[in-house]
Write a protein that holds these residues in place. Structure first.
Motif, PDB file in Angstrom:
ATOM      1  N   GLN A  25       0.922  -1.073   0.311  1.00 53.50           N
ATOM      2  CA  GLN A  25       0.482   0.474  -0.057  1.00 53.50           C
ATOM      3  C   GLN A  25       0.781   1.700   0.121  1.00 53.50           C
ATOM      4  N   SER A  26       0.774   2.279  -0.812  1.00 49.64           N
ATOM      5  CA  SER A  26       1.251   2.973  -1.349  1.00 49.64           C
ATOM      6  C   SER A  26       0.934   4.551  -1.714  1.00 49.64           C
ATOM      7  N   GLY A  27       1.030   5.602  -1.492  1.00 51.01           N
ATOM      8  CA  GLY A  27       0.851   6.283  -1.794  1.00 51.01           C
ATOM      9  C   GLY A  27       0.586   6.508  -3.964  1.00 51.01           C
ATOM     10  N   TRP A  28      -0.060   7.259  -4.551  1.00 50.38           N
ATOM     11  CA  TRP A  28      -0.788   7.158  -5.658  1.00 50.38           C
ATOM     12  C   TRP A  28       0.020   7.381  -6.803  1.00 50.38           C
ATOM     13  N   PRO A  29       1.218   6.611  -7.722  1.00 49.65           N
ATOM     14  CA  PRO A  29       2.599   7.150  -8.146  1.00 49.65           C
ATOM     15  C   PRO A  29       2.042   7.413  -9.672  1.00 49.65           C
ATOM     16  N   GLY A  30       1.132   8.133 -10.417  1.00 48.40           N
ATOM     17  CA  GLY A  30       0.637   8.306 -11.108  1.00 48.40           C
ATOM     18  C   GLY A  30       1.111   7.821 -12.617  1.00 48.40           C
ATOM     19  N   GLU A  31       1.498   7.798 -13.606  1.00 47.72           N
ATOM     20  CA  GLU A  31       1.303   7.012 -14.461  1.00 47.72           C
ATOM     21  C   GLU A  31       1.933   5.834 -14.676  1.00 47.72           C
ATOM     22  N   LEU A  32       2.957   6.072 -13.437  1.00 50.53           N
ATOM     23  CA  LEU A  32       4.042   4.288 -13.156  1.00 50.53           C
ATOM     24  C   LEU A  32       3.339   3.543 -12.360  1.00 50.53           C
ATOM     25  N   ALA A  33       1.956   4.020 -12.527  1.00 50.18           N
ATOM     26  CA  ALA A  33       1.910   2.338 -11.774  1.00 50.18           C
ATOM     27  C   ALA A  33       0.961   1.412 -12.598  1.00 50.18           C
ATOM     28  N   SER A  34       0.967   1.779 -13.849  1.00 48.62           N
ATOM     29  CA  SER A  34       0.519   0.945 -14.783  1.00 48.62           C
ATOM     30  C   SER A  34       1.929   0.040 -14.733  1.00 48.62           C
ATOM     31  N   THR A  35       2.955   0.268 -14.773  1.00 53.24           N
ATOM     32  CA  THR A  35       4.130  -0.340 -14.547  1.00 53.24           C
ATOM     33  C   THR A  35       4.565  -1.501 -13.315  1.00 53.24           C
ATOM     34  N   TYR A  36       3.624  -0.821 -12.485  1.00 53.40           N
ATOM     35  CA  TYR A  36       3.454  -1.706 -11.228  1.00 53.40           C
ATOM     36  C   TYR A  36       3.943  -3.487 -11.805  1.00 53.40           C
ATOM     37  N   SER A  37       4.490  -4.587 -10.310  1.00 54.58           N
ATOM     38  CA  SER A  37       4.440  -5.950 -11.206  1.00 54.58           C
ATOM     39  C   SER A  37       2.220  -5.952 -10.878  1.00 54.58           C
ATOM     40  N   ARG A  38       1.890  -7.085 -11.725  1.00 54.40           N
ATOM     41  CA  ARG A  38       0.932  -7.761 -11.599  1.00 54.40           C
ATOM     42  C   ARG A  38       0.665  -9.181 -10.722  1.00 54.40           C
ATOM     43  N   GLU A  39       1.830  -9.178 -10.276  1.00 51.43           N
ATOM     44  CA  GLU A  39       1.957 -10.238  -9.359  1.00 51.43           C
ATOM     45  C   GLU A  39       1.476  -9.887  -7.884  1.00 51.43           C
ATOM     46  N   ILE A  40       1.818  -8.874  -7.344  1.00 56.57           N
ATOM     47  CA  ILE A  40       1.564  -8.623  -5.689  1.00 56.57           C
ATOM     48  C   ILE A  40       0.429  -7.663  -5.783  1.00 56.57           C
ATOM     49  N   CYS A  41      -0.495  -7.664  -4.802  1.00 52.58           N
ATOM     50  CA  CYS A  41      -1.599  -6.278  -4.984  1.00 52.58           C
ATOM     51  C   CYS A  41      -1.569  -4.840  -4.086  1.00 52.58           C
ATOM     52  N   TYR A  42      -1.287  -4.407  -4.651  1.00 55.28           N
ATOM     53  CA  TYR A  42      -1.115  -3.236  -4.458  1.00 55.28           C
ATOM     54  C   TYR A  42      -2.276  -2.264  -4.232  1.00 55.28           C
TER      55      TYR A  42
END
Length: 270
Positions: A199-216
């Motif tokens: 759980q973290s602050g919203w990173p903007g457009e970078l969010a789409s690059t975050y892993s899909r393997e864990i729950c954000y």
């Protein structure tokens, strides 16, 4: 309300979660109860709280208790502050006025602005005794025999060790929690493998690059948005949430508001 799959729990929850940092389980209990009942009526089934949010756990426990119809996340780390009735009265008044002036605030963190860069972190107690004691006290305040997700709250990078993870694993095996991970106020990606939730602050457009393997789980969509000279978001709040949903349709976005009317306004707009 749309649902998302919360893989660590193997169940679906509302795509919008409610951040409970503003709740007060004592003098503000009536207002907090109205907020929570409004959230439930709007279809919100994910609630985020922490021991460090003062009496918020008591408020949540008062309304939701041991219900299995919702998902409850709480945290261990920063200590629970001493209760100050006068301060809480002023806080509720000020927040209510700000909401009327600026609209709904999509945020989490009790008024602390999330940061987009790493900051110097204080060190909190993640010893076996501290973790167990914190969870035991949280369960009592929440009136639950189990929490769905238990997060290490604002850890230092060096705290996320296999030894600390093993202490959370014990709680899993005891069926006191269903999943664990990390909760931070900054907008940073996962530092190290630790549990299944980040759980973290919203990173903007970078969010789409975050892993899909864990729950954000993301918070502070509004606080990171571009603002005019009066502090108002240039893009409407509802549009900001829709865009965040488009980028991460698999994640929960946390929102908070000081009044039921403002909460209803933003949820119905999205």
């Amino acid at each position: 309300m749309e649902q998302v799959e919360l893989k660590p729990l193997g169940r679906r929850v509302s795509c919008i979660g409610f951040g409970c940092a503003r709740l007060d389980g004592r003098i503000g209990l009536r207002q907090s109860t109205r907020l929570l009942e409004t959230a439930l009526s709007l279809g919100i089934t994910y609630f985020d709280v922490a021991a460090s949010y003062g009496t918020a756990e008591e408020a949540l426990g008062h309304v939701i208790g041991n219900s299995r119809d919702v998902v409850v996340t709480t945290k261990v780390g920063p200590p629970r502050p001493a209760y100050n009735a006068s301060k809480m009265r002023l806080r509720f008044l000020a927040k209510s006025m700000l909401d009327r002036l600026r609209g709904v605030k999509v945020l989490l963190g009790g008024g602390v602005r999330p940061q987009s860069r790493p900051s110097t972190r204080p060190r909190y107690d993640f010893s076996k005794e501290a973790i167990e004691r914190s969870l035991e006290e949280s369960l009592k305040r929440l009136q639950r025999d189990q929490v769905d997700i238990f997060l290490a709250h604002e850890p230092h990078r060096s705290d996320l060790t296999p030894e600390v993870a093993s202490r959370f694993e014990v709680l899993l095996n005891q069926n006191l929690i269903k999943a664990y991970g990390v909760g931070i106020g900054v907008a940073e990606n996962r530092w190290a493998p630790f549990g299944s939730v980040w759980q973290s602050g919203w990173p903007g457009e970078l969010a789409s690059t975050y892993s899909r393997e864990i729950c954000y789980i993301f918070h502070s969509v509004l606080r990171f948005a571009e603002k005019d000279r009066y502090g108002r978001t240039i893009t409407p709040v509802a549009e900001l949430i829709r865009e965040a949903r488009r980028q991460r349709p698999d994640s929960v976005l946390l929102v908070s508001a000081s009044t039921p009317e403002r909460l209803r306004e933003v949820i119905e707009a999205t």
